[in-house]
Motif scaffolding. Structure first.
Motif, PDB file in Angstrom:
ATOM      1  N   ARG A  17      71.621  34.990  81.690  1.00 43.17           N
ATOM      2  CA  ARG A  17      72.803  35.092  80.573  1.00 43.17           C
ATOM      3  C   ARG A  17      72.954  34.149  80.129  1.00 43.17           C
ATOM      4  O   ARG A  17      73.469  33.233  80.225  1.00 43.17           O
ATOM      5  N   TYR A 139      73.577  47.169  85.435  1.00 46.25           N
ATOM      6  CA  TYR A 139      72.939  45.761  86.545  1.00 46.25           C
ATOM      7  C   TYR A 139      72.052  45.595  86.792  1.00 46.25           C
ATOM      8  O   TYR A 139      70.877  45.353  85.879  1.00 46.25           O
ATOM      9  N   GLN A 143      68.042  45.545  84.636  1.00 46.51           N
ATOM     10  CA  GLN A 143      67.196  43.927  85.084  1.00 46.51           C
ATOM     11  C   GLN A 143      65.961  44.261  85.515  1.00 46.51           C
ATOM     12  O   GLN A 143      64.799  43.479  84.953  1.00 46.51           O
ATOM     13  N   ASP A 146      64.170  45.159  82.344  1.00 51.29           N
ATOM     14  CA  ASP A 146      63.673  43.473  81.460  1.00 51.29           C
ATOM     15  C   ASP A 146      62.789  43.131  82.253  1.00 51.29           C
ATOM     16  O   ASP A 146      61.794  42.929  81.540  1.00 51.29           O
ATOM     17  N   GLY A 158      66.481  31.539  90.887  1.00 53.93           N
ATOM     18  CA  GLY A 158      66.607  31.119  91.929  1.00 53.93           C
ATOM     19  C   GLY A 158      67.609  32.543  93.391  1.00 53.93           C
ATOM     20  O   GLY A 158      67.660  33.959  93.082  1.00 53.93           O
ATOM     21  N   ASP A 160      70.245  33.720  94.527  1.00 55.62           N
ATOM     22  CA  ASP A 160      70.928  34.596  95.083  1.00 55.62           C
ATOM     23  C   ASP A 160      70.543  36.479  93.656  1.00 55.62           C
ATOM     24  O   ASP A 160      71.352  37.017  93.790  1.00 55.62           O
ATOM     25  N   LEU A 200      71.189  25.889  94.774  1.00 54.78           N
ATOM     26  CA  LEU A 200      71.616  24.259  94.827  1.00 54.78           C
ATOM     27  C   LEU A 200      73.296  23.994  94.378  1.00 54.78           C
ATOM     28  O   LEU A 200      74.381  25.599  94.039  1.00 54.78           O
TER      29      LEU A 200
HETATM   30  P1  TYM Z   1      72.236  33.903  85.956  1.00 53.33           P
HETATM   31  O1  TYM Z   1      72.694  33.926  84.508  1.00 53.33           O
HETATM   32  O2  TYM Z   1      73.374  34.132  86.961  1.00 53.33           O
HETATM   33  O3  TYM Z   1      71.640  32.806  86.450  1.00 53.33           O
HETATM   34  C1  TYM Z   1      70.611  32.116  86.066  1.00 53.33           C
HETATM   35  C2  TYM Z   1      69.470  31.781  86.774  1.00 53.33           C
HETATM   36  O4  TYM Z   1      69.328  30.251  87.438  1.00 53.33           O
HETATM   37  C3  TYM Z   1      70.103  30.918  88.550  1.00 53.33           C
HETATM   38  N1  TYM Z   1      70.476  30.664  89.506  1.00 53.33           N
HETATM   39  C4  TYM Z   1      70.532  28.823  90.645  1.00 53.33           C
HETATM   40  N2  TYM Z   1      70.022  29.180  90.942  1.00 53.33           N
HETATM   41  C5  TYM Z   1      70.233  27.748  92.416  1.00 53.33           C
HETATM   42  N3  TYM Z   1      71.744  27.233  92.270  1.00 53.33           N
HETATM   43  C6  TYM Z   1      72.269  27.983  91.630  1.00 53.33           C
HETATM   44  N4  TYM Z   1      73.854  27.603  92.372  1.00 53.33           N
HETATM   45  C7  TYM Z   1      72.426  28.811  90.649  1.00 53.33           C
HETATM   46  N5  TYM Z   1      73.129  29.445  89.821  1.00 53.33           N
HETATM   47  C8  TYM Z   1      72.279  30.041  89.032  1.00 53.33           C
HETATM   48  C9  TYM Z   1      69.989  32.543  88.725  1.00 53.33           C
HETATM   49  O5  TYM Z   1      69.127  32.730  90.221  1.00 53.33           O
HETATM   50  C10 TYM Z   1      69.470  32.580  88.196  1.00 53.33           C
HETATM   51  O6  TYM Z   1      67.487  33.028  88.116  1.00 53.33           O
HETATM   52  N6  TYM Z   1      70.576  38.416  86.190  1.00 53.33           N
HETATM   53  C11 TYM Z   1      70.981  37.207  85.662  1.00 53.33           C
HETATM   54  C12 TYM Z   1      69.983  37.583  84.483  1.00 53.33           C
HETATM   55  C13 TYM Z   1      68.684  38.412  84.238  1.00 53.33           C
HETATM   56  C14 TYM Z   1      67.157  38.430  84.435  1.00 53.33           C
HETATM   57  C15 TYM Z   1      66.692  39.338  84.542  1.00 53.33           C
HETATM   58  C16 TYM Z   1      66.940  37.706  85.502  1.00 53.33           C
HETATM   59  C17 TYM Z   1      68.773  39.478  83.672  1.00 53.33           C
HETATM   60  N7  TYM Z   1      67.898  39.755  83.500  1.00 53.33           N
HETATM   61  C18 TYM Z   1      65.261  40.051  84.197  1.00 53.33           C
HETATM   62  C19 TYM Z   1      65.376  37.811  86.238  1.00 53.33           C
HETATM   63  C20 TYM Z   1      64.515  38.536  85.422  1.00 53.33           C
HETATM   64  C21 TYM Z   1      70.997  36.368  86.319  1.00 53.33           C
HETATM   65  O7  TYM Z   1      72.568  37.156  85.785  1.00 53.33           O
HETATM   66  O8  TYM Z   1      70.941  34.742  86.327  1.00 53.33           O
END
Ligand code: TYM
Length: 339
Positions: A17, A139, A143, A146, A158, A160, A200
């Motif tokens: 995002r 949401y 996704q 996508d 990740g 989550d 992380l």
């Molecule tokens: P978003 O923007 O919250 O996070 C992007 C990516 O970073 C990973 N992530 C983490 N991994 C490890 N430790 C952490 N603390 C941490 N914080 C964030 C998330 O798991 C992610 O991979 N819904 C998605 C965006 C999206 C998307 C998609 C992803 C939209 N369309 C299609 C994959 C496929 C999101 O909000 O990620």
């Protein structure tokens, strides 16, 4: 029908995002690091900037979301995504995402979305129920669009994101059953095996997240990084060097494990009360800054013009696949009208 990827390159799709102009090292460890590795192994990467998804919580700051998108794309390139090999694009520039989202929204049971654990968390973040947008519930449907638009072999994210990926394969499977064609083969979840990378910890040991203000950003300066690590959470009962530490519960030790080439003896000394937290912090600062230095230098050299060109090319490449998938989708549903 479907994606005959045994003869073509295997496609991978993922996204972030644009709710923030800068990615943090949790985004990097959970996803971006794997994207770069997969690219270098020869997979065909589609690296998306999810600006529409950012609007679910930031619709009042749409301009910011748009400006951030350019910055996020810069972080992709700085981290090693090579625009000559991989496709970097912005979600809202490929309109097929909206069409597939709409079609999926017609066939997705509401219960699947209401049960989604990330929906409940976000509802709490937003607070007042009247302000909760319709798009938040949908949401994972967006996704799914996508992802399935690129009929990918795998999706690196990740931990989550796991609930969203499950909904994604459920919707794909449901489409195939409803319309009797295997348009969407199941994709693989590519989540780092090491749990400290899959989720992380932030500087305070909660999950690293912009909303907790506990992040080290990819583009932080060396001084900013040092200041943050100096204030990071360590074993609370370890007041003196000689007190035993618990590296598993200490943010600094977690970063040492990832970024210090020889972390194991450091962990054992920490556990045995043979090294102090300040010493750990000093070595952690060096290791983190050394690891990210080349990316930070690359990022500083990138300008908006160059990134806009990359995104224009990415838009064309992504659209070519998206258009092909939509033809399969409309054919399967009987909505082609001879076109
Ligand atoms: P978003 O923007 O919250 O996070 C992007 C990516 O970073 C990973 N992530 C983490 N991994 C490890 N430790 C952490 N603390 C941490 N914080 C964030 C998330 O798991 C992610 O991979 N819904 C998605 C965006 C999206 C998307 C998609 C992803 C939209 N369309 C299609 C994959 C496929 C999101 O909000 O990620």
């Amino acid at each position: 029908m479907g994606n005959d990827q045994s003869t073509t390159e295997r496609r991978i799709l993922s996204g972030m995002r644009s709710s923030n102009p800068r990615l943090h090292i949790g985004n990097y460890e959970g996803a971006l690091r794997n994207w770069v590795e997969l690219q270098n192994q020869g997979f065909k990467m589609f690296c998306m900037v999810a600006d529409w998804h950012a609007l679910t919580t930031m619709y009042e700051q749409a301009g910011e979301v748009g400006r951030n998108a350019i910055e996020v794309a810069k972080d992709y390139v700085a981290a090693g995504i090579d625009p000559a090999k991989s496709t970097i694009f912005i979600q809202s520039q490929v309109k097929e995402h909206a069409e597939l989202h709409l079609l999926f929204s017609m066939m997705t049971p509401l219960g699947w979305l209401e049960r989604n654990p990330t929906y409940k968390e976000k509802q709490q973040d937003i607070g007042v129920a009247e302000r909760e947008p319709y798009g938040l519930l949908g949401y994972p449907v967006l996704q799914t669009a996508d992802i399935l638009l690129y009929r990918p072999w795998g999706v690196p994210v990740g931990r989550d994101q796991a609930p969203h990926l499950e909904i994604g394969n459920d919707i794909g499977g449901r489409f195939n059953r409803l319309y009797g064609q295997d348009v969407f083969p199941a994709f693989k979840y590519m989540i780092p095996e090491d749990e400290s990378r899959a989720k992380l910890p932030g500087l305070d040991m909660r999950k690293m997240s912009k909303s907790y203000d506990n992040c080290i950003y990819l583009s932080d300066s060396e001084d900013e990084t040092a200041k943050k690590i100096k204030s990071a959470y360590t074993t609370p009962s370890k007041q003196r060097k000689t007190d035993p530490g618990i590296p598993e519960g200490c943010a600094v030790c977690q970063y040492l494990k990832i970024y210090h080439p020889n972390w194991q003896p450091l962990w054992e000394e920490d556990r045995a009360g043979e090294r102090g937290c300040m010493q750990n912090k000093t070595e952690c600062i060096e290791a983190v800054n050394e690891y990210f230095r080349p990316m930070r230098e690359r990022r500083a050299a990138l300008d908006d013009g160059a990134i806009l060109e990359v995104l224009a090319k990415g838009r064309e490449e992504a659209t070519a696949v998206a258009v092909e998938t939509m033809r399969l989708v409309r054919d399967a549903m009987g909505l082609s009208y001879g076109l």
